[in-house]
Write a protein that holds these residues in place. Structure first.
Motif, PDB file in Angstrom:
ATOM      1  N   ARG A 325       0.901  -1.293  -0.039  1.00 37.36           N
ATOM      2  CA  ARG A 325       0.085  -0.267  -0.486  1.00 37.36           C
ATOM      3  C   ARG A 325       1.058   0.847  -0.298  1.00 37.36           C
ATOM      4  NH1 ARG A 325      -2.304  -3.533   2.843  1.00 37.36           N
ATOM      5  NH2 ARG A 325      -0.169  -3.274   5.211  1.00 37.36           N
ATOM      6  N   ALA A 326       0.442   2.291  -0.343  1.00 36.96           N
ATOM      7  CA  ALA A 326       1.355   3.751  -0.578  1.00 36.96           C
ATOM      8  C   ALA A 326       1.279   3.503   0.847  1.00 36.96           C
ATOM      9  CB  ALA A 326       0.256   4.694  -1.332  1.00 36.96           C
ATOM     10  N   SER A 327       0.328   3.914   1.273  1.00 35.25           N
ATOM     11  CA  SER A 327       0.915   4.452   3.254  1.00 35.25           C
ATOM     12  C   SER A 327       1.531   2.976   3.637  1.00 35.25           C
ATOM     13  CB  SER A 327      -0.578   4.399   4.356  1.00 35.25           C
ATOM     14  OG  SER A 327      -1.224   3.139   3.862  1.00 35.25           O
ATOM     15  N   ASP A 328       1.904   2.676   3.584  1.00 40.57           N
ATOM     16  CA  ASP A 328       2.749   1.420   4.362  1.00 40.57           C
ATOM     17  C   ASP A 328       4.620   2.191   4.323  1.00 40.57           C
ATOM     18  OD1 ASP A 328       1.350  -0.510   4.485  1.00 40.57           O
ATOM     19  OD2 ASP A 328       2.603  -1.825   2.942  1.00 40.57           O
ATOM     20  N   ARG A 329       5.137   1.468   5.393  1.00 44.08           N
ATOM     21  CA  ARG A 329       6.179   2.228   6.035  1.00 44.08           C
ATOM     22  C   ARG A 329       7.915   1.793   5.116  1.00 44.08           C
ATOM     23  NH1 ARG A 329       8.815  -0.587  11.401  1.00 44.08           N
ATOM     24  NH2 ARG A 329       8.299  -2.550  10.234  1.00 44.08           N
ATOM     25  N   THR A 330       8.518   2.830   4.877  1.00 45.76           N
ATOM     26  CA  THR A 330       9.532   2.212   4.247  1.00 45.76           C
ATOM     27  C   THR A 330       9.953   1.401   4.323  1.00 45.76           C
ATOM     28  OG1 THR A 330       9.636   3.988   2.612  1.00 45.76           O
ATOM     29  CG2 THR A 330      11.586   2.859   3.060  1.00 45.76           C
ATOM     30  N   VAL A 331      10.725  -0.121   3.968  1.00 44.37           N
ATOM     31  CA  VAL A 331      10.914  -1.243   5.340  1.00 44.37           C
ATOM     32  C   VAL A 331      11.960  -1.264   3.561  1.00 44.37           C
ATOM     33  CG1 VAL A 331      11.263  -3.344   6.140  1.00 44.37           C
ATOM     34  CG2 VAL A 331       9.172  -2.353   6.172  1.00 44.37           C
ATOM     35  N   ALA A 332      13.583  -1.477   4.571  1.00 44.68           N
ATOM     36  CA  ALA A 332      14.253  -2.683   3.348  1.00 44.68           C
ATOM     37  C   ALA A 332      16.009  -2.522   3.772  1.00 44.68           C
ATOM     38  CB  ALA A 332      14.902  -0.566   2.494  1.00 44.68           C
ATOM     39  N   SER A 333      16.486  -3.573   2.730  1.00 42.85           N
ATOM     40  CA  SER A 333      17.798  -4.710   4.141  1.00 42.85           C
ATOM     41  C   SER A 333      18.423  -3.157   4.013  1.00 42.85           C
ATOM     42  CB  SER A 333      17.591  -5.445   3.604  1.00 42.85           C
ATOM     43  OG  SER A 333      16.857  -6.447   3.152  1.00 42.85           O
ATOM     44  N   GLY A 334      19.945  -3.264   4.865  1.00 44.48           N
ATOM     45  CA  GLY A 334      20.879  -2.674   4.778  1.00 44.48           C
ATOM     46  C   GLY A 334      21.706  -2.473   6.353  1.00 44.48           C
ATOM     47  N   PHE A 335      22.518  -2.277   6.022  1.00 43.94           N
ATOM     48  CA  PHE A 335      23.857  -2.359   7.487  1.00 43.94           C
ATOM     49  C   PHE A 335      24.496  -1.545   6.898  1.00 43.94           C
ATOM     50  CE2 PHE A 335      26.778  -4.919   9.633  1.00 43.94           C
ATOM     51  CZ  PHE A 335      26.563  -5.536  10.843  1.00 43.94           C
ATOM     52  N   SER A 336      25.782  -1.806   7.242  1.00 38.84           N
ATOM     53  CA  SER A 336      26.988  -0.830   7.384  1.00 38.84           C
ATOM     54  C   SER A 336      28.343  -1.363   6.764  1.00 38.84           C
ATOM     55  CB  SER A 336      26.868   0.264   8.377  1.00 38.84           C
ATOM     56  OG  SER A 336      27.325  -0.862   9.192  1.00 38.84           O
ATOM     57  N   VAL A 337      29.006  -1.069   6.282  1.00 32.17           N
ATOM     58  CA  VAL A 337      30.663  -1.337   6.263  1.00 32.17           C
ATOM     59  C   VAL A 337      30.819  -0.254   7.708  1.00 32.17           C
ATOM     60  CG1 VAL A 337      32.805  -0.795   5.112  1.00 32.17           C
ATOM     61  CG2 VAL A 337      30.646  -1.232   3.283  1.00 32.17           C
ATOM     62  N   SER A 338      30.909  -1.747   8.489  1.00 31.46           N
ATOM     63  CA  SER A 338      31.704  -1.472   9.643  1.00 31.46           C
ATOM     64  C   SER A 338      32.819  -2.315  10.140  1.00 31.46           C
ATOM     65  CB  SER A 338      30.573  -2.456  10.516  1.00 31.46           C
ATOM     66  OG  SER A 338      29.298  -1.205  10.954  1.00 31.46           O
ATOM     67  N   TYR A 339      33.654  -2.304  11.727  1.00 29.52           N
ATOM     68  CA  TYR A 339      34.495  -2.639  11.501  1.00 29.52           C
ATOM     69  C   TYR A 339      34.918  -2.644  13.226  1.00 29.52           C
ATOM     70  CZ  TYR A 339      35.862  -0.852   7.248  1.00 29.52           C
ATOM     71  OH  TYR A 339      35.495  -0.550   5.906  1.00 29.52           O
ATOM     72  N   ALA A 340      35.504  -3.932  13.998  1.00 31.33           N
ATOM     73  CA  ALA A 340      35.615  -4.440  14.830  1.00 31.33           C
ATOM     74  C   ALA A 340      37.106  -4.455  14.456  1.00 31.33           C
ATOM     75  CB  ALA A 340      35.120  -6.055  15.000  1.00 31.33           C
ATOM     76  N   ILE A 341      37.372  -4.764  16.599  1.00 28.24           N
ATOM     77  CA  ILE A 341      38.637  -4.354  16.728  1.00 28.24           C
ATOM     78  C   ILE A 341      38.900  -5.625  17.591  1.00 28.24           C
ATOM     79  CG2 ILE A 341      40.136  -3.591  18.628  1.00 28.24           C
ATOM     80  CD1 ILE A 341      39.251  -1.195  18.148  1.00 28.24           C
ATOM     81  N   SER A 342      40.089  -7.266  16.773  1.00 32.06           N
ATOM     82  CA  SER A 342      40.009  -8.152  17.137  1.00 32.06           C
ATOM     83  C   SER A 342      40.963  -8.238  18.746  1.00 32.06           C
ATOM     84  CB  SER A 342      41.792  -9.150  16.176  1.00 32.06           C
ATOM     85  OG  SER A 342      41.773  -9.617  17.039  1.00 32.06           O
ATOM     86  N   SER A 343      40.628  -8.973  19.615  1.00 37.36           N
ATOM     87  CA  SER A 343      41.002  -9.204  20.922  1.00 37.36           C
ATOM     88  C   SER A 343      42.730  -9.811  20.936  1.00 37.36           C
ATOM     89  CB  SER A 343      40.274 -10.599  21.468  1.00 37.36           C
ATOM     90  OG  SER A 343      38.787  -9.794  21.890  1.00 37.36           O
ATOM     91  N   ARG A 344      43.241  -9.835  19.874  1.00 34.83           N
ATOM     92  CA  ARG A 344      44.616 -10.177  19.839  1.00 34.83           C
ATOM     93  C   ARG A 344      45.582  -9.116  19.261  1.00 34.83           C
ATOM     94  NH1 ARG A 344      44.782 -16.360  19.260  1.00 34.83           N
ATOM     95  NH2 ARG A 344      42.528 -17.041  19.437  1.00 34.83           N
ATOM     96  N   THR A 345      44.664  -8.099  18.982  1.00 39.50           N
ATOM     97  CA  THR A 345      45.458  -7.145  18.951  1.00 39.50           C
ATOM     98  C   THR A 345      46.868  -6.375  20.120  1.00 39.50           C
ATOM     99  OG1 THR A 345      45.644  -4.540  18.097  1.00 39.50           O
ATOM    100  CG2 THR A 345      44.124  -5.094  19.181  1.00 39.50           C
ATOM    101  N   GLU A 346      47.302  -5.611  19.674  1.00 37.16           N
ATOM    102  CA  GLU A 346      48.046  -4.989  20.637  1.00 37.16           C
ATOM    103  C   GLU A 346      48.214  -3.495  20.827  1.00 37.16           C
ATOM    104  OE1 GLU A 346      52.086  -6.347  19.503  1.00 37.16           O
ATOM    105  OE2 GLU A 346      51.694  -8.367  20.082  1.00 37.16           O
ATOM    106  N   HIS A 347      47.669  -2.774  19.726  1.00 33.45           N
ATOM    107  CA  HIS A 347      47.034  -1.588  19.662  1.00 33.45           C
ATOM    108  C   HIS A 347      45.963  -1.190  20.026  1.00 33.45           C
ATOM    109  CE1 HIS A 347      51.582  -1.571  18.543  1.00 33.45           C
ATOM    110  NE2 HIS A 347      51.455  -2.875  17.921  1.00 33.45           N
ATOM    111  N   PRO A 348      45.123  -1.673  20.803  1.00 32.24           N
ATOM    112  CA  PRO A 348      44.114  -1.574  21.078  1.00 32.24           C
ATOM    113  C   PRO A 348      43.594   0.297  20.709  1.00 32.24           C
ATOM    114  CG  PRO A 348      44.494  -2.100  23.952  1.00 32.24           C
ATOM    115  CD  PRO A 348      45.272  -2.310  22.030  1.00 32.24           C
ATOM    116  N   GLU A 349      44.341   1.380  21.283  1.00 26.57           N
ATOM    117  CA  GLU A 349      44.220   1.960  21.638  1.00 26.57           C
ATOM    118  C   GLU A 349      44.521   2.433  20.288  1.00 26.57           C
ATOM    119  OE1 GLU A 349      44.836   3.420  25.678  1.00 26.57           O
ATOM    120  OE2 GLU A 349      47.020   3.632  24.735  1.00 26.57           O
ATOM    121  N   ALA A 350      44.981   2.759  19.260  1.00 23.41           N
ATOM    122  CA  ALA A 350      45.325   3.249  17.513  1.00 23.41           C
ATOM    123  C   ALA A 350      44.230   3.019  17.203  1.00 23.41           C
ATOM    124  CB  ALA A 350      46.674   3.084  16.915  1.00 23.41           C
TER     125      ALA A 350
END
Length: 449
Positions: A325-350
């Motif tokens: 219906r024209a009144s339906d809300r807009t729904v779409a697949s999406g995410f982000s190009v996101s980045y995580a930090i490894s637990s094995r890093t020696e440089h978490p602050e950097a």
């Protein structure tokens, strides 16, 4: 899912290292020492310090999406922080996902890695760091929309802060939808984007009647998944969908809405709405073909917008898949190009300094120029043309709480089931019941563990 050219441990060890959860990383016991080959017994957090390290540091960044954007972000970051070098390690998406667990649990794990399906399990095992302390220290809640951060919590509470955990930071938001060639659409008598799904089907039929290919699909890798998910988004309640994605007890994809979406994929194939070689065409190739006028419409995500705007100028537009219906809300697949930090890093602050840079206005402009949506759209130049169409569609979806993640996030092995199953739907070689049963089998195998 963007452009894809494509523990349990011994109780003694866990008890001896439990204090490491509340101590700085450098004071943890040997089993939790960054870079150690020993496994980590549970979620861990970054330190709360936002100090920029004085010494020269090299961070390894492994990723699978938007290499041009990543290179530009790295160059800008290194100019601002010359003591920190970021070494990019690009992988094709299929290789990246298939090897993610092995990569992040190895002695050579990258310092920073793109967040992808499987990261929730890695977060539970302590292989990537909870960034909640950085979120508070850097003020990311103010710079990034809540919906984008909520997708990165892995459903966990932060042991460091007591609030929501956070296992990644976005460097560009995404959504899928339909591109259209304005000149070809006009030849078929189409003068505006459809307001309903039925109107869109009428436009596909009009394009076919005008002897043009209605819809370009790159189903060899992920384009078919975006098509099925876009239809599913218009029929399946988002709460039901999220329950299935998040592994809620009793959740199932075998619902009438999913059956209807699957039947539509089959029906459109029978009517000849797809490019003839859809199952043998990669998403990046379907995009290139669209720029040459091979189809009136194209299913893809905003990550293709920069390429399309450059090649087609004002002749290309974009709209989210419309609802029933024209009144339906807009729904779409999406995410982000996101980045995580490894637990094995020696440089978490950097690594934290790099993630915080991604929320800056300078990074936001780079993200916008590459067709992605910056976490803070107010910090960048107002987009024009097709980029403005995408920004408006995303604004509506966010306001309607209608951004859903990609269906392969339901289980680490779901990508292959989706890709091959949808190819069979397009080719009319499988029925909705068998297709959805295959997806549910994969879901139950994973979530029963």
């Amino acid at each position: 899912m963007m452009d894809r050219t494509p523990r349990v441990r011994r109780r003694v060890a866990a008890a001896a290292c439990a204090v490491a959860l509340v101590l700085p990383l450098t004071t943890a016991c040997d089993a939790l020492t960054p870079g150690s080959a020993a496994a980590v017994p549970g979620p861990r957090s970054v330190p709360s310090s936002t100090a920029v390290p004085d010494e020269k540091i090299t961070l390894r960044l492994q990723f699978a999406d938007a290499p041009v954007m990543v290179d530009a972000l790295i160059a800008a970051f290194e100019k601002e922080h010359p003591s920190i070098k970021v070494e990019p390690q690009y992988k094709t998406f299929s290789d990246y996902v298939q090897n993610l667990k092995l990569t992040m649990t190895s002695d050579s794990a990258p310092d920073i890695a793109q967040y992808a399906v499987g990261m929730s399990d890695l977060a539970a095992d302590g292989q990537i760091l909870d960034l909640a302390p950085y979120r508070e220290a850097y003020g990311w809640d103010k710079a990034i929309p809540p919906v984008s951060l909520d997708q990165l919590t892995a459903g966990r509470t932060s042991e460091a802060t007591g609030g929501r955990a956070l296992f990644g930071v976005p460097a560009g938001l995404s959504m899928t939808g339909i591109y259209y060639n304005k000149k070809l659409a006009a030849r078929a008598g189409i003068d505006s984007p459809p307001r309903t799904l039925a109107e869109f089907e009428e436009q596909l039929a009009a394009a076919k009647k005008a002897n043009m290919t209605p819809l370009g699909v790159g189903a060899l890798d992920s384009g078919g998944i975006h098509l099925w998910a876009a239809l599913l988004n218009q029929t399946m309640p988002t709460d039901d969908y999220w329950d299935w994605i998040n592994g809620a007890k009793g959740a199932t994809i075998k619902k009438p809405a999913a059956t209807n979406a699957s039947e539509t994929v089959i029906e459109w194939g029978r009517k000849g709405y797809y490019n003839k070689s859809a199952n043998g065409t990669a998403q990046v190739d379907s995009t290139a073909q669209f720029t040459k006028g091979d189809s009136v419409f194209l299913i893809n995500g905003n990550w293709a917008a920069g390429q399309l705007a450059t090649a087609m100028g004002d002749n290309v537009g974009f709209f989210p898949m419309p609802g029933e219906r024209a009144s339906d809300r807009t729904v779409a697949s999406g995410f982000s190009v996101s980045y995580a930090i490894s637990s094995r890093t020696e440089h978490p602050e950097a690594a934290g300094v790099f993630l915080d840079f991604l929320t800056s206005p300078e990074a936001g402009q780079i993200i916008s120029d590459n067709g992605f949506l910056p976490p803070n759209p107010k910090a960048v130049t107002k987009p024009k043309g097709v980029l403005a169409d995408i920004a408006e569609g995303h604004r509506r979806a966010v306001a309607d709480h209608g951004i859903t993640t990609f269906p392969d996030f339901a289980a680490p092995g779901m990508l292959d089931r989706l890709r091959s199953g949808i190819q069979k739907l397009i080719a009319d070689r499988v029925g909705p019941a068998d297709y959805l049963g295959s997806l549910q089998d994969e879901w139950e195998e994973h979530h029963a563990q």
